[in-house]
Design an enzyme around this catalytic site. Structure first.
Site, short mmCIF file in Angstrom:
data_model
loop_
_atom_site.label_atom_id
_atom_site.label_comp_id
_atom_site.label_asym_id
_atom_site.label_seq_id
_atom_site.Cartn_x
_atom_site.Cartn_y
_atom_site.Cartn_z
CB THR A 139 -0.89 0.00 1.27
OG1 THR A 139 -1.46 1.28 1.46
CG2 THR A 139 -0.09 -0.34 2.53
CG ASP A 140 -1.07 5.01 -1.00
OD1 ASP A 140 -1.68 4.33 -0.15
OD2 ASP A 140 -1.62 5.95 -1.61
CD GLU A 141 -3.59 3.33 4.11
OE1 GLU A 141 -3.55 3.28 5.35
OE2 GLU A 141 -4.62 3.10 3.46
CE1 TYR A 164 -3.28 -2.82 5.65
CE2 TYR A 164 -3.27 -0.44 5.21
CZ TYR A 164 -3.28 -1.75 4.76
OH TYR A 164 -3.26 -2.01 3.40
CE LYS A 168 0.17 -4.68 2.95
NZ LYS A 168 -0.20 -6.03 2.40
P1 NAD Z 1 -9.54 -7.54 2.17
O1 NAD Z 1 -9.55 -7.25 3.63
O2 NAD Z 1 -10.76 -7.27 1.36
O3 NAD Z 1 -9.17 -9.08 1.93
C1 NAD Z 1 -8.16 -9.72 2.65
C2 NAD Z 1 -8.26 -11.22 2.37
O4 NAD Z 1 -7.19 -11.87 3.09
C3 NAD Z 1 -9.56 -11.84 2.87
O5 NAD Z 1 -10.07 -12.74 1.91
C4 NAD Z 1 -9.14 -12.59 4.14
O6 NAD Z 1 -9.93 -13.74 4.41
C5 NAD Z 1 -7.71 -12.97 3.80
N1 NAD Z 1 -6.90 -13.18 5.00
C6 NAD Z 1 -6.80 -12.35 6.09
N2 NAD Z 1 -5.99 -12.91 7.01
C7 NAD Z 1 -5.56 -14.09 6.50
C8 NAD Z 1 -4.69 -15.11 6.97
N3 NAD Z 1 -4.13 -15.04 8.19
N4 NAD Z 1 -4.46 -16.18 6.18
C9 NAD Z 1 -5.03 -16.27 4.96
N5 NAD Z 1 -5.88 -15.35 4.46
C10 NAD Z 1 -6.13 -14.26 5.22
O7 NAD Z 1 -8.27 -6.75 1.60
P2 NAD Z 1 -8.08 -6.04 0.19
O8 NAD Z 1 -8.62 -4.68 0.27
O9 NAD Z 1 -8.51 -6.96 -0.89
O10 NAD Z 1 -6.49 -5.90 0.17
C11 NAD Z 1 -5.68 -6.94 -0.37
C12 NAD Z 1 -4.23 -6.53 -0.25
O11 NAD Z 1 -4.00 -5.33 -0.95
C13 NAD Z 1 -3.77 -6.27 1.19
O12 NAD Z 1 -2.47 -6.81 1.33
C14 NAD Z 1 -3.76 -4.76 1.30
O13 NAD Z 1 -2.78 -4.34 2.23
C15 NAD Z 1 -3.40 -4.37 -0.11
N6 NAD Z 1 -3.90 -3.06 -0.55
C16 NAD Z 1 -5.23 -2.74 -0.42
C17 NAD Z 1 -5.70 -1.51 -0.87
C18 NAD Z 1 -7.16 -1.14 -0.79
O14 NAD Z 1 -7.52 0.01 -1.10
N7 NAD Z 1 -8.05 -2.04 -0.42
C19 NAD Z 1 -4.81 -0.59 -1.44
C20 NAD Z 1 -3.45 -0.95 -1.55
C21 NAD Z 1 -3.02 -2.19 -1.10
P1 TYD Z 2 -10.69 3.91 4.31
O1 TYD Z 2 -11.63 3.45 3.25
O2 TYD Z 2 -10.75 3.28 5.66
O3 TYD Z 2 -9.22 3.76 3.68
P2 TYD Z 2 -7.79 4.25 4.28
O4 TYD Z 2 -7.94 4.67 5.68
O5 TYD Z 2 -6.98 2.99 4.18
O6 TYD Z 2 -7.33 5.33 3.37
O7 TYD Z 2 -10.84 5.46 4.50
C1 TYD Z 2 -10.67 6.36 3.42
C2 TYD Z 2 -10.76 7.78 3.98
O8 TYD Z 2 -12.09 8.00 4.47
C3 TYD Z 2 -9.84 8.02 5.16
O9 TYD Z 2 -9.36 9.36 5.09
C4 TYD Z 2 -10.74 7.88 6.38
C5 TYD Z 2 -12.09 8.35 5.85
N1 TYD Z 2 -13.29 7.70 6.47
C6 TYD Z 2 -14.32 8.49 6.98
O10 TYD Z 2 -14.27 9.74 6.95
N2 TYD Z 2 -15.41 7.86 7.52
C7 TYD Z 2 -15.51 6.50 7.58
O11 TYD Z 2 -16.53 5.98 8.12
C8 TYD Z 2 -14.45 5.71 7.04
C9 TYD Z 2 -14.52 4.21 7.08
C10 TYD Z 2 -13.35 6.35 6.48
#
Ligand code: NAD
Ligand code: TYD
Length: 356
Positions: A139-141, A164, A168
């Protein structure tokens, strides 16, 4: 499950976290596209994992599911041996910042220890076979917060703010260390906020869609001026495909949508689109400013010029089209959304929102 001849497949690739939001979208994209590869979805099925996302591919001859916790080294080892894996695209993680603030332990266990387990097994496969690749999805975070200007680049310093993002960041460092120390073929991608179908309604966009449809308050943290750089999940999947196949070993790639928007503007956009499609409203009246998230990063923005120049990747969705299409998906898949709202969800929701 019938026995399969794994040798008939050109590559055997594990996708961890394949039942989650990005993992499901990636499997739905990759399994039909690469029928010469076998894909093994390794997922523990936490609250965020949902196998019903994968209905259209679950019987494909080049797809298998293994219910495994990546914290369980022995179960993972058996899986690596069973399939003679020659690639891992690692997405499994605890992924929600607010949950990491409430309870960080799972984040340390899955995101750090789980990644370490995978790397140890990858190191063994690397000794046995020439063409093993480990693609770490991050992630960019990890870079922390930007000020009013500037963009995250591949060499931006790490400065994570939440449990989190710190977990990461740790996993990114481990992946790089395995490349430098053991010569493991790794690539890492650091992506901005994704949106699209199958996203669990704890994240901003599906949460606001669900609440707005149910006439519930729309909780905006702090002053709503925080900025995220949104990318449609299908654009992310195309980038992952490119980096896995053509990325330089040991390299990291930033992926982002050139789509910076303040949270408050985004929530208003969602309300406007819902009013337009469903009538009623104005749903903007449901917006409620609530206590800010501790350690809340003010602004994320990605410079995606390296992946554009090196691999020719560009996002294809405009944010207006992508957001509208996403909202229509959630309206048409109301049942999917409502199935997420169970006792576990309500408990989390109460913990996160009741004291704000
Ligand atoms: P998500 O929470 O929707 O899905 C996570 C999946 O991992 C789920 O299916 C869960 O069952 C599985 N999982 C969790 N713990 C586990 C374990 N101990 N063993 C096996 N499986 C396990 O997450 P997402 O949003 O699809 O993100 C996927 C990846 O991409 C993550 O690594 C996250 O850090 C990264 N990412 C997400 C975003 C975003 O905006 N969602 C952006 C950048 C990077
Ligand atoms: P989120 O979807 O949790 O992603 P991330 O924190 O990983 O960027 O949140 C996106 C943005 O929205 C973040 O600045 C937090 C804000 N946010 C709210 O204002 N209200 C909410 O209920 C949630 C879940 C997020």
């Amino acid at each position: 499950m019938t026995n399969i001849d794994i040798n008939k497949f050109q590559r055997k690739i594990a996708i961890t976290g394949g039942a989650g939001f990005i993992g499901s979208n990636l499997l739905l994209y990759m399994v039909p596209k690469y029928n010469q590869y076998l894909f093994i979805n390794i997922d523990r099925l936490t609250y965020a994992g949902n196998l019903s996302n994968l209905k259209t591919i679950e019987n494909s001859p080049n797809y298998r599911f293994e219910k495994i916790d990546i914290g369980d080294f022995n179960a993972l080892k058996l899986c690596f041996e069973k399939y003679h894996l020659d690639g891992v695209i690692h997405l499994a993680a605890e992924s929600h910042v607010d949950r990491s603030i409430i309870g960080p332990a799972e984040f340390i266990q899955t995101n750090i220890v789980g990644t370490f387990n995978l790397l140890e097994l990858a190191r063994k496969r690397h000794e046995e076979t020439d063409n093993f690749r480990f693609h770490h999805v991050s992630t960019d975070e990890v870079f922390g917060s930007l000020g009013e200007s500037g963009h995250f680049k591949e060499n931006s310093p790490y400065n994570p703010s939440s449990p989190y993002s710190a977990s990461k960041a740790s996993s990114d460092h481990l992946v790089n260390a395995y490349h430098k120390t053991y010569g493991l073929d790794v690539v890492t991608t650091n992506c901005s906020n994704n949106y699209g179908p199958y996203q669990f309604p704890e994240k901003l966009i599906p949460l606001m869609i669900r609440n707005a449809c149910a006439a519930l308050p729309l909780p905006v943290y702090g002053d709503g001026g925080h900025i995220r750089d949104w990318l449609h999940v299908e654009d992310h999947c195309r980038a992952l495909d490119l980096v896995f196949h053509a990325g330089k070993t040991g390299q990291t790639y930033n992926i982002g949508g050139h789509n910076e928007i303040r949270n408050i503007e985004l929530v208003k956009m969602i309300c406007g689109i819902l009013d337009d499609i469903l009538g009623g409203g104005p749903r903007e009246n449901l917006i409620t400013f609530v206590k800010d998230r501790p350690g809340h990063d003010r602004r994320y923005a990605i410079s995606a010029s390296y992946i554009a120049n090196e691999l020719g990747w560009q996002p294809q969705y405009s944010f207006n089209d992508g957001l509208r299409k996403t909202i229509i998906w959630y309206i048409e898949n109301k049942k999917w959304l409502e199935n997420c709202i169970n006792g576990e969800y309500l408990k989390y929701y109460a913990m996160n929102y009741s004291n704000r």
